[in-house]
Design an enzyme around this catalytic site. Structure first.
Site, short mmCIF file in Angstrom:
data_model
loop_
_atom_site.label_atom_id
_atom_site.label_comp_id
_atom_site.label_asym_id
_atom_site.label_seq_id
_atom_site.Cartn_x
_atom_site.Cartn_y
_atom_site.Cartn_z
N ARG A 136 -17.27 -1.52 -2.19
CA ARG A 136 -17.05 -1.46 -0.58
C ARG A 136 -18.11 -0.59 0.12
O ARG A 136 -18.36 -0.81 1.16
CB ARG A 136 -15.55 -1.60 -0.24
CG ARG A 136 -15.18 -0.07 -0.24
CD ARG A 136 -13.69 -0.16 0.26
NE ARG A 136 -13.37 -0.45 1.27
CZ ARG A 136 -12.38 -1.11 1.82
NH1 ARG A 136 -11.27 -0.98 0.99
NH2 ARG A 136 -12.23 -1.66 2.85
N ASP A 148 -9.81 -10.72 -4.94
CA ASP A 148 -8.61 -10.21 -3.89
C ASP A 148 -7.98 -11.78 -3.49
O ASP A 148 -7.66 -11.89 -2.40
CB ASP A 148 -9.32 -9.58 -2.57
CG ASP A 148 -8.60 -8.33 -2.15
OD1 ASP A 148 -7.89 -8.02 -2.95
OD2 ASP A 148 -8.91 -8.09 -1.02
N HIS A 180 -11.96 -2.48 -5.46
CA HIS A 180 -12.82 -2.28 -4.32
C HIS A 180 -13.76 -1.23 -4.32
O HIS A 180 -14.39 -0.74 -3.35
CB HIS A 180 -12.11 -2.21 -2.95
CG HIS A 180 -11.18 -3.18 -2.97
ND1 HIS A 180 -10.87 -4.31 -3.41
CD2 HIS A 180 -9.75 -2.93 -2.26
CE1 HIS A 180 -9.70 -5.00 -2.96
NE2 HIS A 180 -8.89 -4.00 -2.51
N ARG A 186 -4.74 2.96 6.19
CA ARG A 186 -3.69 2.38 6.26
C ARG A 186 -2.70 2.66 5.16
O ARG A 186 -1.51 2.15 5.02
CB ARG A 186 -3.96 0.74 6.06
CG ARG A 186 -4.74 0.12 7.14
CD ARG A 186 -5.42 -1.38 6.77
NE ARG A 186 -6.33 -0.85 5.66
CZ ARG A 186 -7.23 -1.80 5.12
NH1 ARG A 186 -6.86 -3.34 5.40
NH2 ARG A 186 -8.16 -1.77 4.33
N TYR A 215 0.88 -1.23 0.00
CA TYR A 215 0.07 0.17 -0.07
C TYR A 215 0.84 1.37 -0.11
O TYR A 215 0.39 2.30 -0.32
CB TYR A 215 -0.80 -0.09 1.36
CG TYR A 215 -2.09 -1.04 1.24
CD1 TYR A 215 -2.32 -1.70 0.15
CD2 TYR A 215 -2.90 -0.92 2.48
CE1 TYR A 215 -3.54 -2.65 0.23
CE2 TYR A 215 -3.94 -2.00 2.40
CZ TYR A 215 -4.19 -2.42 1.54
OH TYR A 215 -5.18 -3.54 1.64
N HIS A 224 -6.04 0.56 -4.84
CA HIS A 224 -6.84 0.07 -3.46
C HIS A 224 -7.66 1.30 -3.05
O HIS A 224 -7.20 2.36 -2.83
CB HIS A 224 -6.05 -0.69 -2.52
CG HIS A 224 -6.70 -0.81 -1.10
ND1 HIS A 224 -7.12 -1.92 -0.54
CD2 HIS A 224 -6.82 0.12 -0.35
CE1 HIS A 224 -7.69 -1.83 0.44
NE2 HIS A 224 -7.45 -0.53 0.91
#
Length: 259
Positions: free
Chosen positions: A99, A153, A96, A35, A2, A67
């Site tokens: 989400r 994923d 994603h 994150r 990330y 992400h």
């Protein structure tokens, strides 16, 4: 990873993509997530442009797989990158996007600018859409289906956090969710030829995998045979049978023996 700057083998994103054959782009780089490295626009543009230019040099996709987290900023950095740089929309590939329902609505709008999007086949809750529902909503909204992909994923970690950012438990992404999503779409009456590219030729094209995603002489012979009720009964990988007539013929190194 990330983070920014990303971990590389050669010391730079450009050199990794240019000189290391399996490296085709950057990802998953996290945006709008607690994150992430909280990148600035300048850092984000440098990362995406390094991948893009390296892709042109090496004849690879050079795309950035992004992400998307639960943060309220959503696609802000991608919108600003499109507004304030010359980078083409095709090099951004957010994942994603289903989400959060609000994030998905934002994705539908941003897709009008040519940004390819990825829905993830993970369990849905009251504030998210399943991958199958996301694909159906994408179609109903009149968005370009060639610019949509679906991913599992695959065996990645799916941590669950509380409102304070503490991890409460860890789930694991299951690759089988892809075939389950396809089966759900087919059972809803959508034609196979309409939705299959979301799982096959679209990801291959966006990632620049020219030997994948299509049935054609000279390409990798990767085939999945489905039963009339949409179950996998045979799998051919690069011309080799992995499973045939529901019988598993080959196992991975860490999958144990048939015994």
């Amino acid at each position: 990873s990330y983070q920014y700057p990303p971990i590389t083998l050669t010391g730079s994103v450009r050199d990794d993509i240019v000189f290391i054959d399996p490296v085709i782009g950057v990802g998953e780089f996290a945006l709008s997530d607690h994150r992430s490295s909280q990148p600035t626009l300048s850092e984000f543009l440098r990362l995406v442009s390094d991948a893009y230019v390296a892709g042109m040099i090496a004849g690879k996709s050079g795309f950035s797989h992004l992400h998307m987290g639960d943060g309220s900023r959503g696609f802000e950095l991608i919108r600003r990158a499109l507004d304030e740089s010359e980078l083409p929309a095709r090099v951004f590939h957010p994942t994603h996007i289903n989400r959060r329902k609000a994030l998905f609505a934002e994705a539908l709008k941003l897709s009008e600018r040519g940004v390819p999007m990825d829905v993830t086949a993970f369990p849905a809750d009251d504030d998210s859409y399943s991958a199958a529902e996301s694909i159906e909503r994408w179609i109903k909204a009149g968005c370009d289906l060639n610019n949509l992909t679906c991913s599992s994923d695959g065996a990645g970690c799916l941590p669950v956090f509380d409102e304070h950012g503490h991890m409460t438990h860890m789930d694991i992404g299951q690759p089988v969710t892809l075939i389950e999503t396809l089966a759900e779409l087919l059972e809803a009456g959508l034609p196979l030829e309409r939705v299959l590219p979301v799982f096959t030729s679209n990801p291959a094209r966006i990632a620049g995998l020219t030997r994948k995603g299509r049935i054609e002489v000279g390409l990798d012979a990767d085939l999945v045979v489905l039963s009339p009720n949409h179950l996998v009964i045979s799998v051919l990988s690069r011309g080799q049978w992995m499973m045939r007539d529901k019988q598993l013929l080959r196992r991975g190194t860490f999958e144990g023996s048939s015994a």
